[in-house]
Enzyme design. Structure first.
Site: not given
Ligand code: FAE
Length: 541
Positions: A395, A480, A518
Site C-alpha cells: 500500500e 497486523h 489489511n
Molecule cells: P483489536 O481491534 O485490537 O481490539 C482489541 C481490544 O481489546 C482493544 O480495544 C484492547 O484495548 C482490548 N483489550 C485487550 N486486552 C484486554 C483485556 N485483557 N481486557 C480488556 N480489554 C482488552 O482486535 N487494519 C486494516 O484492515 N486496515 C488498516 O488500514 C489498518 N491500519 C492499521 C494502522 C495501525 C497504526 C494499527 C495499529 C493497526 C492497523 N490495522 C489496520 C490493523 C487493525 O486495526 C487490526 O487488525 C484490528 O483492529 C484487530 O481487530 P481485533 O478485533 O482482533
C-alpha cells in the site's frame, strides 16, 4: 418493507447508542449503556465480550440483537469527549499524553527523518490510544480504547483475494463468506470508495499518483483501496470547508473527524439494542472456570492515570474473547499455564504472524514532488500478489509531515510463511512472543525484489534515514498481528475453544498469521459468520 424496517431499526439503534456514548463521555462514566449508564459492575451477566475491537463489536451487536444481555469489558478509555484544546485526540505532529498507552515518550513508526528523531515527544504516562508492545525482535502496534484498532488504524477496508482466503482458511465456506459475510461486514463498517475523478486532480493524493507512475514504469498496476474514512468529508477538507483530520496529519493517534470508527458503527448499534453495556478501563486478567460451568473473570479497574482502583469479579455463562491477537492469546496462554484452564490444547499460543508487514521508503527525483498536503488515509496499493515467487501487496502510504519530503512510503504486506508462538512468563505473569529477526527476512526479500525493480526503472533509491538507523526496510514492528488461537486448531471451525464449552474466540487471533491484505474486514466478516452459527446452535439466551 422488511428491508426498510431493518435499515430504520439499525439507524434508530445507532442513534440511541450514540446518545449513550455521548452521555457517558459528558459525565465521565466508565459504564456505557442505553439503559443503565453508570451502574456498578454486576456479579453475573449472561454473556461477556472481552475487548471492543472488530471481532468483539460484531459479536456484541448480534448478541444484543438476539436479546442476550451482554457486558463488554475494555481496558482502554472512551474517546469521544473533547479535552481542553477542543479535540478528542492529539495529532501526529504535536502528540501529547493522549497519544500513547502509558509511555514516557511516543514511539512513532517512522522513527526518524534525515536520521533525526523529529516525530517523537516526551509525554506523561496516560491511558492514551496507541500502544506499542515490545517482544524482543518484534513490536506490535495496538489500539486501546472503545473501538480498539479502529481508533488508530489507516481505515483501509480490504476484502482479501478469494483464492488466498481459501488457501489460509480452507475449512471456511468461501461461497458463504463472499456471498454473505464480507458484504454484511462492509455494509456495517460503512466502507466507501474514493471518487476516481477527484483522485486524479486533488492535491492530497499527489503522493499516491507519483508512486503509481513509478510502479507503472515496470508494468505494475495499482488498485484502489476502499476505506472507512468518509471520502466526501475528505473532499471538503481539501476544499477548506471542513476541519482537517486526514489532511491534518491525523491517523495513528486518532482522527478527530471523518473516520467511521467502531463506536460510530457496530458499537453504537450494539448499545442501541439496549442489551449491551460497555465497561471501560477494566482489564480482564484471569479466567476461572467454576464447577457449574460458569466463567468468573478477575478484572482490574484503573483510572486514566494508571492507578489501580480495585480488582473485581464478574461471572458469565458465555465468554467471548475479542481482546485481539495479542490480548486474547495472552489470556488463554496464561489460563492454561497457571492451571486455570488446563484442558486448553497445545495450539493455544501458536500460529502467530505479522501479516508479512514490512515498511520502506523511496527517494523521488526533485521533479516528482509528493506534496506537502497529504491524506493520511491511503487509497492505492501495488498489487503484485499473483507473483508466484514474491507475492506482495504494497500500500502506498503517506508521509504526512506537512512539508515536501519527496519521499514515497510503502507498507508492504508480503507472503511470509514464518510463524511465531507464545509462552508464559511467570515472573511477569504475561505471554511472551517468540519471533526472531531472521523470521522476518523473507518479508524483506519479497519487498526488495519488487522495489529494486521499481528503483532501477525510475533511477531512484531507497531512503535509509527513516527507521532510526540506516536500514532501508523496517520489519521489526507490525500493525497486523494475527493468529495465536487459530480457527480449526485452538478452536473448532466457528471459534469455539476446544476443551471448554461456551468459550469463544472472535478476533484476529483466529486468522493464521496472514490475510494478504489489511485484516479488519476479514476479522469482522469471520466474527459475523461465527456468531450467527453460535447463536443458532448454542442456545445462548
Ligand atoms: P483489536 O481491534 O485490537 O481490539 C482489541 C481490544 O481489546 C482493544 O480495544 C484492547 O484495548 C482490548 N483489550 C485487550 N486486552 C484486554 C483485556 N485483557 N481486557 C480488556 N480489554 C482488552 O482486535 N487494519 C486494516 O484492515 N486496515 C488498516 O488500514 C489498518 N491500519 C492499521 C494502522 C495501525 C497504526 C494499527 C495499529 C493497526 C492497523 N490495522 C489496520 C490493523 C487493525 O486495526 C487490526 O487488525 C484490528 O483492529 C484487530 O481487530 P481485533 O478485533 O482482533
Amino acid at each position: 418493507m422488511a428491508r426498510i424496517n431493518g435499515v430504520n431499526s439499525l439507524t434508530r439503534r445507532r442513534f440511541l447508542g450514540t446518545a449513550a456514548l455521548g452521555t457517558a463521555a459528558a459525565f465521565g462514566l466508565t459504564t456505557i449503556s442505553a439503559r443503565r449508564a453508570g451502574a456498578a459492575l454486576p456479579d453475573f451477566v449472561p454473556a461477556v465480550v472481552i475487548g471492543t475491537g472488530y471481532g468483539a463489536a460484531a459479536t456484541a451487536l448480534r448478541l444484543g440483537e438476539a436479546g442476550v444481555s451482554t457486558l463488554m469489558l475494555e481496558m482502554g478509555r472512551l474517546w469521544n469527549e473533547p479535552a481542553a484544546d477542543g479535540k478528542v485526540f492529539s495529532g501526529m505532529l504535536a502528540p501529547d499524553r493522549r497519544s500513547m498507552w502509558f509511555k514516557e515518550r511516543t514511539e512513532a513508526p517512522l522513527a526518524s527523518f534525515l536520521w533525526l528523531d523529529i516525530a517523537n515527544r516526551d509525554i506523561p504516562r496516560y491511558a492514551g490510544v496507541l500502544d506499542r508492545v515490545h517482544f524482543g525482535d518484534m513490536s506490535v502496534y495496538l489500539g486501546r480504547g472503545v473501538g480498539g484498532g479502529s481508533l488508530v488504524n489507516g481505515a483501509m477496508a480490504v476484502t482479501p483475494r478469494r483464492d488466498y482466503f481459501e488457501e489460509i482458511l480452507p475449512a471456511v465456506d468461501a461461497d458463504e463468506m463472499y456471498g454473505k459475510y464480507f458484504p454484511r461486514a462492509n455494509a456495517a463498517l460503512g466502507v466507501n470508495h474514493v471518487d476516481r475523478q477527484w483522485f486524479e486532480t486533488c492535491k492530497s493524493y499527489a503522493y499516491a499518483r507519483v508512486s503509481r507512475k513509478a510502479a507503472a514504469k515496470v508494468g505494475l498496476g495499482t488498485t484502489f483501496i476502499p476505506s472507512v474514512y468518509d471520502f466526501e468529508y475528505l473532499k471538503r477538507e481539501e476544499e477548506g470547508t471542513a476541519a482537517r483530520s486526514a489532511l491534518g496529519s491525523e491517523v495513528i493517534y486518532g482522527n478527530n473527524h471523518g473516520k467511521r470508527t467502531l463506536d460510530k458503527t457496530y458499537l453504537a448499534a450494539a448499545l442501541g439494542t439496549g442489551n449491551v453495556t460497555i465497561q471501560t478501563l477494566h482489564e480482564v486478567r484471569e479466567i476461572i472456570r467454576q464447577p457449574d460451568g460458569l466463567y468468573t473473570l478477575v478484572v482490574r479497574e484503573i483510572d486514566e492515570l494508571g492507578t489501580v482502583l480495585g480488582t473485581k469479579h464478574v461471572s458469565t455463562r458465555y465468554l467471548f474473547l475479542g481482546a485481539g491477537s495479542i490480548g486474547s492469546t495472552e489470556l488463554l496462554v496464561r489460563a492454561r499455564e497457571t492451571g486455570r484452564l488446563p484442558g486448553l490444547n497445545d495450539e493455544v499460543g501458536r500460529g502467530w504472524g505479522t501479516n508479512g508487514n514490512v515498511m520502506l521508503g523511496r527517494a523521488n527525483h526533485l521533479w516528482d514532488p509528493t506534496g506537502s498536503l497529504q491524506s493520511a488515509m491511503p487509497v492505492l496499493g501495488i498489487d503484485n500478489w499473483s507473483d508466484p515467487e514474491n507475492p506482495v501487496f504494497a500500500e502506498i502510504a503517506p508521509v504526512p509531515a506537512g512539508i515536501e519530503t519527496w519521499a514515497s512510503l510503502y507498507l508492504a504486506i508480503t507472503k511470509n510463511p514464518e510463524r511465531g508462538h507464545f509462552s508464559y512468563d511467570a515472573a511477569t505473569d504475561s505471554a511472551k512472543l517468540h519471533w526472531s529477526g531472521a523470521q522476518g527476512q523473507r518479508s524483506i526479500d519479497v519487498a526488495k525484489s519488487l522495489f529494486d525493480r521499481i528503483n532501477r526503472a525510475n533511477l531512484t533509491v531507497y531512503r535509509h534515514d527513516l527507521f532510526g538507523d540506516t536500514r532501508a526496510f523496517e520489519n521489526r514492528f507490525t500493525y497486523h498481528p494475527l493468529g495465536g488461537l487459530v480457527l480449526g486448531k485452538a478452536t473448532d471451525a466457528y471459534g469455539r475453544v476446544r476443551g471448554y464449552e461456551n468459550l469463544y474466540v472472535t478476533d484476529g487471533s483466529l486468522i493464521p498469521g496472514s490475510t494478504g491484505v489489511n485484516p479488519f474486514v476479514t476479522i469482522t466478516a469471520l466474527a459475523e459468520r461465527n456468531i450467527e452459527r453460535v447463536i443458532a446452535e448454542d442456545r445462548i439466551a
